[in-house]
Motif scaffolding. Structure first.
Motif, mmCIF file in Angstrom:
data_model
loop_
_atom_site.group_PDB
_atom_site.id
_atom_site.type_symbol
_atom_site.label_atom_id
_atom_site.label_comp_id
_atom_site.label_asym_id
_atom_site.label_seq_id
_atom_site.Cartn_x
_atom_site.Cartn_y
_atom_site.Cartn_z
ATOM 1 N N PHE A 187 5.923 -1.026 -0.993
ATOM 2 C CA PHE A 187 5.431 -2.322 -0.542
ATOM 3 C C PHE A 187 5.476 -2.446 0.980
ATOM 4 C CE2 PHE A 187 6.768 -2.922 -4.887
ATOM 5 C CZ PHE A 187 5.715 -3.640 -5.429
ATOM 6 N N LYS A 188 4.445 -3.086 1.512
ATOM 7 C CA LYS A 188 4.301 -3.278 2.946
ATOM 8 C C LYS A 188 3.780 -4.687 3.237
ATOM 9 C CE LYS A 188 4.905 0.974 4.849
ATOM 10 N NZ LYS A 188 5.634 1.281 6.089
ATOM 11 N N GLU A 217 2.642 -13.878 4.977
ATOM 12 C CA GLU A 217 3.828 -14.053 4.141
ATOM 13 C C GLU A 217 3.803 -13.146 2.916
ATOM 14 O OE1 GLU A 217 5.297 -18.495 4.418
ATOM 15 O OE2 GLU A 217 3.131 -18.451 3.993
ATOM 16 N N HIS A 218 2.624 -12.611 2.577
ATOM 17 C CA HIS A 218 2.476 -11.838 1.349
ATOM 18 C C HIS A 218 2.709 -10.346 1.588
ATOM 19 C CE1 HIS A 218 -0.102 -15.430 1.186
ATOM 20 N NE2 HIS A 218 0.293 -15.499 -0.072
ATOM 21 N N LYS A 219 3.347 -9.697 0.630
ATOM 22 C CA LYS A 219 3.476 -8.248 0.664
ATOM 23 C C LYS A 219 2.543 -7.645 -0.389
ATOM 24 C CE LYS A 219 7.324 -7.799 -2.611
ATOM 25 N NZ LYS A 219 8.713 -7.300 -2.810
ATOM 26 N N GLU A 220 2.169 -6.400 -0.179
ATOM 27 C CA GLU A 220 1.278 -5.702 -1.091
ATOM 28 C C GLU A 220 1.783 -4.279 -1.289
ATOM 29 O OE1 GLU A 220 -1.486 -6.879 -2.531
ATOM 30 O OE2 GLU A 220 -1.965 -8.684 -1.370
ATOM 31 N N PHE A 225 -3.122 -3.172 -2.168
ATOM 32 C CA PHE A 225 -3.782 -3.348 -0.875
ATOM 33 C C PHE A 225 -5.193 -2.761 -0.901
ATOM 34 C CE2 PHE A 225 -4.787 -1.218 3.204
ATOM 35 C CZ PHE A 225 -4.990 -2.333 3.996
ATOM 36 N N PHE A 226 -5.312 -1.506 -1.267
ATOM 37 C CA PHE A 226 -6.627 -0.872 -1.252
ATOM 38 C C PHE A 226 -7.530 -1.408 -2.361
ATOM 39 C CE2 PHE A 226 -4.452 2.347 1.347
ATOM 40 C CZ PHE A 226 -5.387 2.458 2.365
ATOM 41 N N GLN A 227 -6.968 -1.724 -3.516
ATOM 42 C CA GLN A 227 -7.771 -2.263 -4.604
ATOM 43 C C GLN A 227 -8.388 -3.608 -4.198
ATOM 44 O OE1 GLN A 227 -8.271 -0.488 -7.217
ATOM 45 N NE2 GLN A 227 -9.163 -1.816 -8.771
ATOM 46 N N ARG A 270 -4.050 -13.710 7.841
ATOM 47 C CA ARG A 270 -4.739 -13.796 6.555
ATOM 48 C C ARG A 270 -4.046 -12.994 5.474
ATOM 49 N NH1 ARG A 270 -10.133 -10.960 8.615
ATOM 50 N NH2 ARG A 270 -9.214 -11.714 10.569
ATOM 51 N N LYS A 271 -4.216 -13.446 4.241
ATOM 52 C CA LYS A 271 -3.821 -12.642 3.088
ATOM 53 C C LYS A 271 -4.876 -11.544 2.910
ATOM 54 C CE LYS A 271 -2.759 -13.058 -1.842
ATOM 55 N NZ LYS A 271 -2.708 -13.978 -3.012
#
Length: 279
Positions: A187-188, A217-220, A225-227, A270-271
Motif C-alpha cells: 500500500f502507498k 487521505e486515501h491509500k491504494e 492504483f493501476f486498475q 485528488r483521490k
C-alpha cells in the motif's frame, strides 16, 4: 520574493516551475538545469563554484529541491545538498522533496513523528532511500528554515506532457497486449504531480515549517492504483500477493498519514481516478 527551482526541466521540477508561473507572481523566478537550456540557468550542484555563482546572482528567498539521481543519490545529497545549503542565506526557505520509502517496518499510516529507518544495503532501493534520510538529517542540522515534504509515488501527466516511469511502463505494456502483475498487499499514498506542485506553491506562503506528509487521505495497493487509474477492463492487470518471504524483506505498507497536510490544504489532493487521462 525570489524563487529558485532546482532541476526545473525534470518531471516534477518542471511542473513546480510552471505552477509557480501560473499561480504566483514572484519578483524573480529562476529554474535550473544540468544542461544548457534557453531561459534556464545551467547548474551542477556538485560544483561549488557554480553553486556560489548562482546563489550570488539569484539571491533567493526560497529554494525548492525536487532533485534525484538515478546513478548516485548519495553523492547528490552528501556533496550537492551540502553545497547548496552552505551558500544559502540562513533566512532562505528551503523546500526538500523526500520519500515515503524511509519507513520500512511495514505498518503504514505513518505520521511525521514516526521514526525513519535505513534499508538493508541488499535492498535495491537502499542507495536512494538511505541518502534521502541523510538529506533530511543534514537539513535539520544546518538549516532551520525548511520544509521537508515526504511523498508517496508521484504519478500523472505533467504540464509538459511527461509521464512518470511507472505509469508510462504499464501503459506501454497494456497497449502491446501484455499482462502486468501488481501486488494487492503493498500500500502507498499516490500523489498526482500537478497536485504536489500546486501544494508547494501554497505551502511556501504559509508559516508551517518542519516535516510534512503530503498527498490525499486515501491509500491504494499497487493493484487498485493501476486498475483505477487506467480504468482497465481487459484483465491485463493481474492481482497477486507478495509472499511471506518477500514481506520479511520489504515493507508491506508505506502509506502516509496526511491529516496535517489536508487540514492546511483542503481539496488540493485528488483521490486516484481515471480522469487524469483526459487532462
Amino acid at each position: 520574493m525570489r524563487i529558485v527551482v532546482l532541476g526545473a526541466t525534470g518531471y516534477l521540477g518542471s511542473e513546480i516551475f510552471v505552477q509557480l508561473k501560473k499561480n504566483y507572481i514572484a519578483s524573480a523566478l529562476y529554474g535550473t538545469s544540468t544542461t544548457k537550456r534557453e531561459n534556464f540557468i545551467q547548474l551542477d550542484v556538485i560544483d561549488k563554484e557554480n553553486i556560489e555563482s548562482v546563489v550570488s546572482h539569484t539571491q533567493p528567498n526560497v529554494v525548492i529541491w525536487p532533485l534525484m539521481s538515478r546513478n548516485d543519490e548519495r553523492k547528490l545529497i552528501h556533496t550537492g545538498l551540502n553545497n547548496v545549503l552552505s551558500y544559502m542565506n540562513r533566512d532562505t526557505l528551503f523546500i526538500y522533496l523526500s520519500t515515503d520509502g524511509l519507513f520500512s517496518n511495514g505498518s503504514g499510516n505513518y505520521t511525521e513523528e514516526d521514526q525513519a529507518s535505513y534499508l538493508d544495503v541488499r535492498n535495491p532501493m537502499s542507495h536512494y532511500t538511505n541518502a534521502k534520510i541523510d538529506g533530511e538529517q543534514i537539513i535539520r542540522r544546518i538549516h532551520n528554515n525548511h520544509l521537508i515534504l515526504r511523498s508517496g509515488p508521484i504519478y500523472g501527466k505533467n504540464t509538459q506532457g511527461q509521464l512518470d516511469h511507472r505509469v508510462a511502463y504499464v501503459l506501454n505494456e497494456i497497449s502491446n497486449g501484455n499482462k502486468i502483475e501488481r501486488a494487492t498487499n503493498i500500500f502507498k499514498t499516490f500523489v498526482h504531480v500537478k497536485d504536489l506542485a500546486i501544494a508547494i506553491t501554497k505551502l511556501m506562503m504559509m508559516e508551517h515549517r518542519g516535516t510534512l506528509h503530503v498527498g490525499p487521505e486515501h491509500k491504494e495497493s499497487y493493484y487498485s492504483f493501476f486498475q483505477t487509474l487506467i480504468n482497465q477492463q481487459d484483465d491485463l492487470i493481474i492481482p497477486y500477493e507478495i509472499s511471506e518471504e518477500e514481506a520479511e524483506e520489504r515493507a508491506i505498507s508505506h502509506s502516509l498519514n496526511t491529516t496535517i497536510c489536508n487540514s492546511l490544504l483542503p481539496h488540493v489532493f485528488r483521490k486516484v481516478d481515471s480522469e487524469w487521462l483526459n487532462e
